[in-house]
Motif scaffolding. Structure first.
Motif, PDB file in Angstrom:
ATOM      1  N   GLY A  91      37.522  33.095  42.532  1.00 36.13           N
ATOM      2  CA  GLY A  91      38.769  32.967  41.780  1.00 36.13           C
ATOM      3  C   GLY A  91      38.707  32.212  40.790  1.00 36.13           C
ATOM      4  N   THR A 130      35.550  37.003  36.015  1.00 40.74           N
ATOM      5  CA  THR A 130      35.714  38.308  35.399  1.00 40.74           C
ATOM      6  C   THR A 130      36.892  38.000  34.042  1.00 40.74           C
ATOM      7  OG1 THR A 130      35.770  39.425  37.604  1.00 40.74           O
ATOM      8  CG2 THR A 130      36.976  40.384  35.814  1.00 40.74           C
ATOM      9  N   ILE A 138      35.311  39.260  30.369  1.00 43.88           N
ATOM     10  CA  ILE A 138      36.031  40.462  29.452  1.00 43.88           C
ATOM     11  C   ILE A 138      36.465  39.736  28.178  1.00 43.88           C
ATOM     12  CG2 ILE A 138      38.192  41.317  29.519  1.00 43.88           C
ATOM     13  CD1 ILE A 138      38.280  41.987  32.408  1.00 43.88           C
ATOM     14  N   GLN A 188      33.881  44.639  43.539  1.00 39.70           N
ATOM     15  CA  GLN A 188      35.451  44.836  43.496  1.00 39.70           C
ATOM     16  C   GLN A 188      35.608  45.587  41.945  1.00 39.70           C
ATOM     17  OE1 GLN A 188      37.653  41.062  44.088  1.00 39.70           O
ATOM     18  NE2 GLN A 188      35.640  40.115  43.852  1.00 39.70           N
ATOM     19  N   GLY A 189      34.826  45.671  41.112  1.00 38.05           N
ATOM     20  CA  GLY A 189      34.963  46.379  39.685  1.00 38.05           C
ATOM     21  C   GLY A 189      36.190  45.808  38.973  1.00 38.05           C
ATOM     22  N   ASN A 190      36.221  44.684  39.012  1.00 35.18           N
ATOM     23  CA  ASN A 190      37.687  44.003  38.182  1.00 35.18           C
ATOM     24  C   ASN A 190      37.250  43.922  36.688  1.00 35.18           C
ATOM     25  OD1 ASN A 190      38.434  41.552  40.523  1.00 35.18           O
ATOM     26  ND2 ASN A 190      38.860  43.575  40.479  1.00 35.18           N
ATOM     27  N   SER A 233      38.198  47.222  35.391  1.00 37.64           N
ATOM     28  CA  SER A 233      39.705  47.712  35.402  1.00 37.64           C
ATOM     29  C   SER A 233      40.595  46.822  34.700  1.00 37.64           C
ATOM     30  CB  SER A 233      40.193  47.784  37.101  1.00 37.64           C
ATOM     31  OG  SER A 233      39.925  46.288  37.400  1.00 37.64           O
ATOM     32  N   GLY A 234      40.041  45.568  34.426  1.00 37.30           N
ATOM     33  CA  GLY A 234      40.477  44.742  33.476  1.00 37.30           C
ATOM     34  C   GLY A 234      40.590  45.113  32.173  1.00 37.30           C
ATOM     35  N   ARG A 244      38.711  53.207  37.921  1.00 40.91           N
ATOM     36  CA  ARG A 244      37.364  53.339  38.788  1.00 40.91           C
ATOM     37  C   ARG A 244      37.463  54.667  39.681  1.00 40.91           C
ATOM     38  NH1 ARG A 244      37.148  48.066  42.158  1.00 40.91           N
ATOM     39  NH2 ARG A 244      35.867  49.376  43.843  1.00 40.91           N
ATOM     40  N   VAL A 271      49.704  32.106  31.826  1.00 41.16           N
ATOM     41  CA  VAL A 271      50.396  33.300  32.515  1.00 41.16           C
ATOM     42  C   VAL A 271      49.785  34.627  31.822  1.00 41.16           C
ATOM     43  CG1 VAL A 271      52.375  34.296  33.314  1.00 41.16           C
ATOM     44  CG2 VAL A 271      52.046  32.003  33.571  1.00 41.16           C
ATOM     45  N   SER A 312      46.525  36.246  32.826  1.00 42.45           N
ATOM     46  CA  SER A 312      46.613  36.834  34.081  1.00 42.45           C
ATOM     47  C   SER A 312      47.604  38.156  33.804  1.00 42.45           C
ATOM     48  CB  SER A 312      47.300  36.003  35.371  1.00 42.45           C
ATOM     49  OG  SER A 312      48.457  35.567  35.057  1.00 42.45           O
ATOM     50  N   GLU A 313      48.433  38.311  32.906  1.00 37.22           N
ATOM     51  CA  GLU A 313      49.174  39.487  32.665  1.00 37.22           C
ATOM     52  C   GLU A 313      48.455  40.550  32.114  1.00 37.22           C
ATOM     53  OE1 GLU A 313      53.635  37.069  32.084  1.00 37.22           O
ATOM     54  OE2 GLU A 313      52.457  38.150  30.108  1.00 37.22           O
ATOM     55  N   PRO A 346      45.275  41.846  32.130  1.00 37.33           N
ATOM     56  CA  PRO A 346      44.478  42.983  32.668  1.00 37.33           C
ATOM     57  C   PRO A 346      45.353  43.889  33.439  1.00 37.33           C
ATOM     58  CG  PRO A 346      44.168  40.561  33.836  1.00 37.33           C
ATOM     59  CD  PRO A 346      44.803  40.361  32.610  1.00 37.33           C
ATOM     60  N   SER A 347      46.786  43.558  33.939  1.00 35.17           N
ATOM     61  CA  SER A 347      47.597  44.421  34.194  1.00 35.17           C
ATOM     62  C   SER A 347      47.839  45.591  33.233  1.00 35.17           C
ATOM     63  CB  SER A 347      48.763  44.243  35.067  1.00 35.17           C
ATOM     64  OG  SER A 347      49.530  43.290  34.236  1.00 35.17           O
TER      65      SER A 347
END
Ligand SMILES: Nc1ncnc2c1ncn2[C@@H]1O[C@H](COP(=O)(O)OP(=O)(O)OP(=O)(O)O)[C@@H](O)[C@H]1O
Ligand SMILES: Nc1ncnc2c1ncn2[C@@H]1O[C@H](COP(=O)(O)OP(=O)(O)OP(=O)(O)O)[C@@H](O)[C@H]1O
Ligand SMILES: [Mg+2]
Ligand SMILES: [Mg+2]
Lengths: 253, 253
Positions: B13, B17, B21, B42-44, B47-48, B53, B217, B220-221, B223-224
């Protein structure tokens, strides 16, 4: 008989070690006899309680290999009722060495047999992976505690983790009763956290702890003093929150 | 010939990743041809960047086993010049399956041979462990990028990581030239962050990137939404910071 709780999540940095240390200390403060087992080669559960890994002659690795007994590797902490089986870096070798032995998934269970008779709780801190060390811990677990952050990557990993738990129950350990999700590092002002939390409540409501842990700098300061939050900030908000968490865990009985 | 950068840290953490990216996207924006390889089950990293996946038929696992070629598993992203080799959960099986094959540390190097001729940069996102997947990545690396948080547990792991890098150089890959430490999630208002940063500067000054990434913040937003920060917040502060980081990396040549 003791209850074996495994703190797991293959997602890194979600608060596994922080949960394992502070939940263990809060249970010990309630008068429970607790053994905290560090199954992560990083050895953070031990060092977060002030145990200097460089001074240690032995650890979980020696227990797994059968060269030492539980009494040899167990270390007392400054918290009454809380003992630790620490990890050193040679534990990383166990992941590879375990691959080729018989019953490789049950090795940890065999060596912790003594512990389950003399403690109320055995709490196992796991590495951020679903490798053999984590599988060994799950093979003897009664319950799994899953800390999560309310962030995208942490949510993604939950469904994978649940399918692993299903596989463990079917093939290795039918006694694995429950899993409990603990929301950690929650910041109510962050919209992403509110959204992700709502997702977790939607899909995993039944497994969610009532207690949730906010983001707090005090919590990340405590391990640098080798103390759980109950020692570092005795009357602070976070100590009360972990006491509530420990009461919730005891109440699941 | 391309430069192979491996983003590693066994501490979970810390932002591996996120770094992989956004550094990849910033290098592509500068006109570099970049292949981002997700070596974490985990494949982040995939997906990010919006790669689903569950829709993927294949991934790095198939490449490692030799059942498919690079051209089969490579996926284009919405960023011009950035391709990805994604990971799915069956990659976790590779950690165990690699143990028993010959030259197990060099398997990734063999299958990525084609890539090094057609890209300027190959960036490999690693899982939070020092297991065989990470060792495979280090065995072909020219440089290591080490994201760290300014917190107690993250600092603890650095010296362990450095001794692993020394072992890799001696036994597997003398070409591993440099390692660069990237301070991530830095919050100047937090005393612990200032103290730990001072420790890192004291012991690892020579390897420290000039660029450092603050806690944000927005990061961290992103990748969604399946986007790197350069797409999600094109003219924001964090996009500029990653452009500076990319320029620093290119300047190391
Ligand atoms: N509620 C919280 N508020 C603030 N900081 C926290 C909180 N919980 C954990 N931390 C900090 O976040 C970092 C990650 O936590 P921790 O190391 O316990 O996670 P982990 O899941 O055990 O990581 P790993 O995957 O590496 O084992 C640590 O620096 C820790 O001190
Ligand atoms: N500078 C930053 N500011 C705020 N959030 C960040 C920052 N960098 C990363 N994050 C967030 O912190 C979390 C951890 O980051 P990330 O998943 O990239 O770390 P990692 O090292 O790849 O984790 P793992 O060890 O599980 O692979 C993610 O939710 C990410 O969005
Ligand atoms: Mg941990
Ligand atoms: Mg990652």
């Amino acid at each position: 008989d003791s209850r074996v709780l495994v703190v797991i999540n293959q997602k890194g940095g979600v608060g596994k070690t922080t949960t394992a240390i502070n939940l263990s200390a809060a249970l010990a403060e309630m008068g429970q006899r607790v053994l905290l087992v560090d199954a992560d080669p990083q050895g953070n559960a031990g060092s977060g309680l002030g145990i200097d890994r460089n001074k240690l002659g032995c650890c979980l690795y020696d227990l797994l290999l059968g060269t030492l007994s539980l009494a040899d590797v167990r270390v007392e902490t400054m918290i009454q009722g809380l003992d630790v089986v620490p990890a050193t870096v040679n534990l990383a070798g166990a992941e590879v060495e375990l691959v080729v032995i018989d019953n490789r998934e049950y090795r940890l269970g065999e060596v912790l047999k003594d512990a389950v008779n003399s403690y109320d709780f055995v709490i196992i801190d796991c590495p951020p992976s679903l490798g053999l060390l984590t599988i060994n811990a799950l093979a003897i677990a009664d319950e799994a505690v899953i800390p999560v952050q309310c962030e995208f990557f942490a949510l993604e990993g939950l469904s994978q983790l649940y399918s692993t738990l299903g596989m463990i129950r079917k093939e290795l350990n039918p006694r694995l009763r429950q899993q409990h999700i603990l929301i950690n590092m929650y910041d109510g002002r962050v919209k992403l956290h509110q959204q992700i939390r709502a997702e977790i409540e939607k899909f995993f409501q039944a497994d969610l702890f009532k207690t949730e842990i906010p983001r707090s700098v005090r919590l990340s300061e405590a391990p640098s003093f080798g103390q759980p939050i109950m020692e570092y900030d005795k009357s602070g908000r976070l100590s009360d929150i972990y006491r509530r968490l420990a009461e919730e865990v005891v109440g699941f009985e």
